[in-house]
Design an enzyme around this catalytic site. Structure first.
Site, short mmCIF file in Angstrom:
data_model
loop_
_atom_site.label_atom_id
_atom_site.label_comp_id
_atom_site.label_asym_id
_atom_site.label_seq_id
_atom_site.Cartn_x
_atom_site.Cartn_y
_atom_site.Cartn_z
CG LEU A 10 -2.07 -1.06 1.09
CD1 LEU A 10 -2.90 -1.09 2.37
CD2 LEU A 10 -2.97 -0.80 -0.12
CB VAL A 74 6.15 -5.45 -2.92
CG1 VAL A 74 4.88 -5.69 -2.12
CG2 VAL A 74 6.47 -6.67 -3.78
CB SER A 128 3.68 3.52 -17.79
OG SER A 128 4.25 4.81 -17.96
N GLY A 130 2.55 6.87 -13.38
CA GLY A 130 2.79 7.49 -12.09
C GLY A 130 1.57 7.45 -11.19
CE LYS A 183 6.24 1.01 -16.62
NZ LYS A 183 7.42 1.34 -15.83
CG HIS A 186 6.85 2.92 -21.36
ND1 HIS A 186 7.29 3.45 -20.16
CD2 HIS A 186 5.82 3.70 -21.76
CE1 HIS A 186 6.55 4.50 -19.85
NE2 HIS A 186 5.66 4.68 -20.81
CG ASN A 187 10.22 2.53 -17.64
OD1 ASN A 187 9.06 2.62 -18.05
ND2 ASN A 187 10.51 2.34 -16.38
CD GLU A 190 9.55 7.62 -18.31
OE1 GLU A 190 10.09 7.91 -17.22
OE2 GLU A 190 8.59 6.83 -18.40
NE ARG A 445 36.12 -8.83 -35.83
CZ ARG A 445 35.51 -9.97 -36.09
NH1 ARG A 445 35.06 -10.21 -37.32
NH2 ARG A 445 35.36 -10.89 -35.16
#
Length: 482
Positions: A10, A74, A128, A130, A183, A186-187, A190, A445
């Protein structure tokens, strides 16, 4: 009364998701390791709502309808595994554990496989938006065990943000760690978006000598066009915010950027997959460079500023910066979707890129009008190799290209760092090049390590070695790519 879903954890995101679910007529059971937090929540924001608070984990689990749906909000890492272990003795086959935290996708993949063996269905979902998004409509990116999706779909799609046409910004992503992978990308995007906006700000403020009031008005104007997005919108608001002394607040903020690691994860994953995610990589490194504040201040006292003055008319320079920001943004998303395509192929996820663009269309931090065009591109061609091969984006980049080149050139001459503008342009020039100087690299190389090379006049897959010095011999090294 039995609850439709349970939520553990929570903190702010957890509380807001619970309230969001209750607003949509779902009954939610809640549990927190520290009961005082649960008690405070029940007597405060949850008071009078369809929310049940519990002090004991066993009672919490017993309060849920079958199959039990339990969402963990969590801290990522060990706490997720710890709570899964605590829950398992109380669960039955077919029950569902949902990790809604910012977990790294390999952890989600591992949990999916481990719980599958025990008959427990797992969902790892990126969220996402916030605090505000969690409360009023986030972007939700669920992946894991597909058998679990029908049981959580109504709840997730009810609480998710909605696009302009009313569709929920939430859909099934794919098996295993796919949800948290999307996700993560996505970040990473961002990170890129934020750095690009910061570079535009630096050029406008230092190069075009714009005041903060002018900056606010310019960003407001940009937000009415192709750059319409949440990050441009809030930047306009930030520029207009005054401190208690009447001066712009942003001027008082120390120029040392923080980060939580998701951009780094994206860059490392791109390196592992051999994908040129250059813009997000530079955005991460720009934050790292910002942290060297003391060294930067010392260096600034030892090197003179550039003597170059702006060679473009101010109005044209401002217009060119808008073009550079838009074109660089296209490169960032193109790279991000290329990375997801590669991961999808390697993991068998069958990602739906148009659906992902829709999920990002509302609720999330990178939400923008621009994402609608990405969805259209993949709806027209689901197997599209790159956004840079879509007719719409070809036209947009072509139109912005002249201004983009001028901005990068002016930034370099003015001594204003433009790492993401520049790397985006370099990537574009490399991507559109039929030939690159890698032929010399392969010769080097082979020269020093006998690593072999392919020839343009022979079929792909045939490898050759040259005895360059006449003393090296004809034995070649093994051929491989990392």
């Amino acid at each position: 009364m039995q609850a439709d879903i349970g939520l553990i954890g929570l903190a702010v995101m957890g509380q807001n998701l619970v309230l969001n679910m209750a607003d949509h007529k779902y009954t939610v059971s809640v549990f927190n390791r520290t009961y005082a937090k649960t008690d405070e929540f029940m007597k405060g924001p949850a008071r009078g709502k369809s929310i049940l608070g519990f002090q004991e984990l066993s009672a919490f689990v017993a309060s849920l309808k079958r199959p039990r749906r339990i969402m963990l909000m969590v801290k990522a890492g060990y706490p997720v595994d710890e709570f899964i272990d605590l829950l398992l003795p109380h669960l039955e086959k077919g029950d569902i554990i949902i990790d809604g935290g910012n977990s790294h996708f390999p952890d989600s993949q591992r949990r999916y496989l481990s719980l599958k063996e025990k008959g427990i269905l797992f969902i790892g979902t990126g969220i996402s938006g916030g605090e505000e998004g969690a409360r009023h409509g986030p972007s939700i990116m669920p992946g894991g065990n597909p058998e679990a999706w029908p049981h959580v779909k109504p709840i997730f799609q009810a609480i998710a943000a909605k696009s302009d046409d009313g569709k929920p910004c939430c859909d099934w992503v794919g098996e295993g760690g796919a949800g948290h992978y999307v996700k993560m990308v996505h970040n990473g995007i961002e990170y890129g978006d934020m750095q690009l906006i910061c570079e535009a700000f630096d050029l406008l403020h230092k190069g075009a000598r714009m005041s903060f009031d002018e900056l606010s008005k310019t960003f407001q104007h940009w937000n009415q066009g192709v750059l319409d997005s949440y990050l441009v919108e809030i930047s306009a608001h930030i520029f207009s915010k005054k401190d208690t002394d009447g001066k712009p607040l942003v001027e008082k903020i120390l120029d040392v950027a923080g980060q939580k690691g998701t951009g780094k994860w994206t860059g490392i994953d791109a390196l592992d997959r051999g994908m040129p995610l250059t813009l997000i990589g530079e955005a991460v490194f720009a934050r790292c460079l910002s942290s060297l504040k003391t060294e930067r201040v010392s260096a600034s006292q030892k090197y003179a500023d550039s003597a170059h003055t702006l060679s473009l008319p101010r109005a044209l320079f401002i217009e060119a910066i808008q073009s550079a920001l838009y074109a660089s943004k296209i490169m960032s998303y193109a790279q991000g979707f290329m990375l997801m395509r590669q991961a999808s192929q390697e993991n068998g996820w069958h990602l739906n890129y148009g659906s992902i663009a829709l999920m990002w269309r509302g609720g999330c931090i990178i939400r923008s009008k621009f994402l609608g065009k990405i969805k259209e591109a993949y709806d027209k061609n689901p197997t599209l190799l790159s956004l840079l091969l879509d007719p719409f984006f070809i036209g947009e980049v072509t139109q912005a290209l002249n201004g983009w080149r001028k901005v990068v050139s002016e930034g370099v001459l003015l001594g204003i760092p433009v790492p993401c503008f520049a790397t985006a342009l370099t990537f574009f020039d490399g991507y559109r090049s039929a030939t690159l100087p890698a032929n010399l690299l392969q010769a080097q190389r082979d020269y020093f390590g006998a690593h072999t090379y392919e020839r343009v006049d022979k079929p792909r897959g045939q490898f050759f070695h040259t005895n360059w010095t006449g003393t090296g011999g004809s034995v070649s090294s093994s051929t491989y790519n990392v």
